[in-house]
Design a protein around this motif. Structure first.
Motif, mmCIF file in Angstrom:
data_model
loop_
_atom_site.group_PDB
_atom_site.id
_atom_site.type_symbol
_atom_site.label_atom_id
_atom_site.label_comp_id
_atom_site.label_asym_id
_atom_site.label_seq_id
_atom_site.Cartn_x
_atom_site.Cartn_y
_atom_site.Cartn_z
ATOM 1 N N PHE A 119 0.846 -1.039 -0.060
ATOM 2 C CA PHE A 119 0.521 -0.235 -0.374
ATOM 3 C C PHE A 119 1.396 1.498 -0.545
ATOM 4 O O PHE A 119 0.526 2.316 0.972
ATOM 5 N N ASN A 132 -2.611 4.042 5.547
ATOM 6 C CA ASN A 132 -4.352 5.113 5.460
ATOM 7 C C ASN A 132 -4.681 6.020 6.432
ATOM 8 O O ASN A 132 -4.773 5.223 7.713
ATOM 9 N N SER A 153 -5.158 -1.134 10.380
ATOM 10 C CA SER A 153 -4.417 -0.032 10.182
ATOM 11 C C SER A 153 -2.658 -0.430 9.936
ATOM 12 O O SER A 153 -1.815 0.314 9.475
ATOM 13 N N ASN A 210 -2.821 -2.149 6.629
ATOM 14 C CA ASN A 210 -2.344 -0.898 5.653
ATOM 15 C C ASN A 210 -2.217 0.388 6.057
ATOM 16 O O ASN A 210 -2.759 1.107 6.623
ATOM 17 N N GLU A 249 -7.323 3.352 -3.957
ATOM 18 C CA GLU A 249 -6.137 3.175 -2.371
ATOM 19 C C GLU A 249 -5.928 4.533 -1.788
ATOM 20 O O GLU A 249 -6.250 4.701 -0.457
#
Length: 793
Positions: free
Chosen positions: A471, A660, A654, A657, A503
């Motif tokens: 990511f 994010n 979290s 990814n 994303e």
């Protein structure tokens, strides 16, 4: 009448028919022929392997598994059995792993990645292929560590194994340093997975580029030896455990007359030289193999006796090529000499004007590659004939007799010179037939150029895929944009670019990429569930309906089509129909985690929290790294008031990814609801650093600062937020509350009025705040339940 013992030539013909049918996707023919072969040769492991392969390609996994289960000591059968176990699942993965481990000695250390071509193949898998299959089996069995070990082993053996690389990325290994050249696994699954370290030339690749060099007078022997050896190997391997394809130019029971292994027979030269030949007698002394007489080697009574014979050659693997070359040289030169004697008289009678026959030209061209003696004779003979032709035209019959006398004298002189050089040729023969591998700079430049080009292409695509799997969307975009225009403008590359923009919540650019995918491949359904979600976020109802209609028309059994149709119903707030579509998608592909997640979202919309939890858990079972499902679990527990459990699931999402900002904000939100404002503020600061333009992060941060009575920093954040989202009613409402706390009534009235105009539905709450401007209240902010619902909305 059917023979009681299976004949190798019949088996080879059967196998050739099966491979031809498989290569041309004629599965019924391949199945029929493979069954006949298995009935003809029921004790042959190769026959069972071919039938199992046909059944597997036809989708008959249970039949293929049942057939190959008792033949797992045959590598091909064990591989088919393991593949069937992977397809069937349901706990069979361990059986497939045991089958491959049972025959480890057959595949360990093998490597055939550079031995495949359009006319040749290796039907038995090598070590890299088996390691990749083991990685998939271990991954499905839930042992990620062993799965990573297998993927790493496959990539070390074959850097071109793209599936092993993507499988390694999809396991979610930690990006930690490692002492082994950038690619290994340790106890914590930390792998230093850098595409630059994976897609590079290995030592085996460098060895494959080296060109074996020979002395100049035998520079053409390697091709001859290679062709002869390949023909012999093709006949030798036509029975059990063939590592190569029997339906190739080197395999099968029949031999093409253009094949050198067929033409090496002495009768081949007799047919070529029948009735014609050179006027010179050719002899090349060679080492005499064990059991061969001098008559056989040197043409019987016409042979030349050599005083110093070379030592006997020991028949070992290292000298097989040498003996083959010497046999070929002696036979060809002997027969050329014999035919030359027989045709000398006819050549003189016909005169030099008679054109050479085609077989003579072929023989001269072929034997010129065999050694320095015959090469010199052919060259001198050609010049002599040209000289004779010129004399014949100018002098006539008298010059013809002089020419014959001169020719005899020249032949005798050349014979003496050749005898003097015989000993030197014999001494050179041993060194000549052994290839001398060139130094590092003497390599096949074209092959090296091809390797480097493909490795560089894989490296760029691999860097993009790896960054996207972590990511790291900006890095992924940079790597994918570094591809050439032709490679970048492909469905795979555009789909990866669209996912990266998705994303990053850049839905406009993501939509452009997926529209390009639709243009390049209108019938593609892969990744279309992501495209439908992008359209859902943009509330493009018409475009989403058109996409769903097209996908269903293309393939009604595509799970992506049903996901798009479910998103279309969801946008229309028909949650029950959407649920039916998502359930159909999960039935078609139980491994599509995103379909389970979308199903959970619809249950949340219907406030069916228990069903939503079941759907999210099914998604995690399908893909443990699907962070959307972990986020869904956190939201459900948050709605149920279980903030500690919600925080745990948000943190898991979290961790998967880490780039994010929304997930970080969700952690802060549940901490805020647990009255841990300092901890929540820390999370919001992290989110703002990740995404400075995130309106949600700044709004939550400003509100937490107000709760901590840090009014001036909160005012600063809200002013930035007002520029980012000028049409958000809750931003102006919070600005009004802040100005009221700062005793700036004029600014407070201004922002309350703007909020009222933007959201008339919250008019009663805003009007109440305006009416209370003149009332004295404590210099502290604490929102009530109704205000919190409005601001969260």
């Amino acid at each position: 009448m059917t023979p009681s013992i299976a004949q190798p030539h019949v088996i080879a013909h059967f196998r050739s028919l099966v491979w031809q049918s498989l290569d041309n996707d004629m599965l019924p023919t391949a199945l029929f022929a493979a069954e006949r072969l298995n009935a003809y040769d029921p004790k042959g492991g190769d026959s069972v392997h071919l039938l199992g392969l046909c059944l597997y390609r036809d989708g008959q996994y249970l039949a293929a598994e049942s057939l190959t289960k008792s033949w797992v000591r045959h590598l091909g059968c064990a591989y088919i059995y393991a593949q069937c176990c992977l397809k069937l699942g349901d706990g069979r993965e361990s059986q497939g792993i045991n089958a491959l481990e049972t025959c480890r000695r057959l595949w360990s250390g093998t490597s055939t990645w550079n031995q495949h071509s359009d006319i040749d193949r290796r039907s038995i898998p090598d070590a890299a292929t088996v390691q990749f299959l083991l990685g998939r089996l271990w991954n499905n069995a839930g042992d990620v560590k062993k799965s990573v070990d297998s993927y790493v082993a496959a990539l070390k053996l074959n850097p071109f194994a793209w599936e092993a690389f993507t499988g390694l990325c999809d396991t979610g290994i930690l990006d930690k340093s490692c002492p082994f050249e950038g690619l290994c696994a340790n106890d914590r699954l930390g792998v230093n997975l850098r595409p630059n370290a994976v897609f590079k030339q290995s030592q085996e690749m460098l060895e494959s580029l080296k060109i074996p060099s020979y002395p100049s007078h035998l520079s053409n022997i390697p091709a001859t030896i290679a062709e002869e050896s390949s023909g012999l190997n093709g006949l030798r391997n036509s029975s059990e455990n063939l590592p190569s394809d029997p339906f190739s130019s080197n395999g099968g029971s029949g031999r093409d007359r253009s094949d050198l292994s067929y033409n090496n027979h002495p009768s081949f030269f007799n047919r070529l030289n029948e009735g014609v030949g050179s006027s010179l007698e050719a002899e090349t002394p060679t080492a005499q193999p064990t059991g061969s007489s001098s008559h056989d080697l040197f043409g019987g009574a016409n042979g030349v006796n050599i005083a110093d014979k070379p030592p006997q050659v020991r028949k070992t693997r290292a000298t097989t090529a040498e003996i083959t070359t010497r046999k070929l040289t002696s036979r060809s030169t002997r027969e050329i000499g014999n035919d030359g004697k027989r045709s000398a008289a006819s050549s003189q009678e016909s005169g030099p004007q008679a054109p050479a026959r085609r077989s003579t030209r072929l023989t001269s061209k072929f034997t010129s590659k065999l050694g320095v003696g015959t090469e010199r004779e052919t060259r001198l003979g050609t010049k002599e004939r040209e000289r004779e032709a010129k004399k014949a035209k100018t002098v006539g019959s008298r010059s013809r007799s002089l020419h014959l006398t001169g020719t005899s004298a020249a032949a005798k002189e050349r014979q003496k010179e050749r005898e003097r050089e015989n000993i030197e040729d014999i001494n050179m023969s041993d060194a000549a037939s052994k290839p001398i591998f060139a130094p590092g700079h003497q390599i096949d430049m074209k092959k090296q150029e091809a390797q480097l080009f493909i490795l560089d292409l894989f490296k760029k695509a691999g860097a993009g895929y790896f960054s996207l799997s972590r990511f790291r969307c900006k890095e992924a975009l940079h790597a994918l944009n570094s591809l050439s225009l032709s490679q970048k403008d492909t469905p795979w590359a555009q789909s990866q670019l669209g996912r990266a923009y998705y994303e990053m919540a850049n839905y406009i650019e993501a939509e452009k990429c997926f529209l390009r995918v639709r243009h390049l491949s209108p019938v593609r359904t892969r990744d279309m569930e992501v495209f439908s979600t992008i359209l859902w976020h943009q509330r493009k109802e018409v475009d989403l309906s058109y996409l769903a209609h097209e996908l269903v028309e293309l393939d009604r059994l595509s799970p992506e089509a049903w996901c798009a149709l479910g998103n279309c119903f969801s946008l229309q707030r028909d949650h029950d129909q959407a649920l039916k579509c998502f359930k159909r998608a999960t039935q078609l592909n139980p491994k599509l985690a995103y379909a389970f997640t979308l199903q959970g979202h619809e249950h949340v919309s219907n406030e069916e929290y228990e069903k939503a939890l079941a759907s999210y858990r099914s998604a995690i079972t399908a893909d443990s790294r699907h962070y959307n499902a972990w986020y869904g679990l956190g939201k459900v527990f948050e709605k149920m008031g279980k903030f500690d459990t919600a925080e745990k699931h948000f943190r898991t999402a979290s961790k998967i990814n880490p780039t994010n900002a929304v997930l970080v904000c969700c952690v802060g939100m549940v901490m805020e609801k647990n009255k841990d404002f300092r901890g929540a503020l820390h999370q919001y600061n992290i989110a703002c650093e990740m995404s400075p333009t995130s309106a949600l992060s700044r709004f939550k941060k400003a509100r937490t600062l107000m709760l901590l009575k840090s009014y001036q920093p909160a005012l600063k954040e809200l002013r930035i937020l007002k520029d980012l989202a000028p049409d958000e009613a809750n931003v102006h409402y919070l600005l009004g509350r802040l100005h009221k706390l700062l005793h700036d009534k004029k600014s407070a009235i201004k922002h309350f009025t703007i909020a009222l105009n933007l959201d008339p539905k919250a008019g009663h709450l805003i009007k109440e705040a305006i009416e209370n401007l003149d009332e004295d209240e404590e210099d502290e902010y604490s929102g009530d339940a109704e205000e919190n619902r409005f601001l969260d909305h």
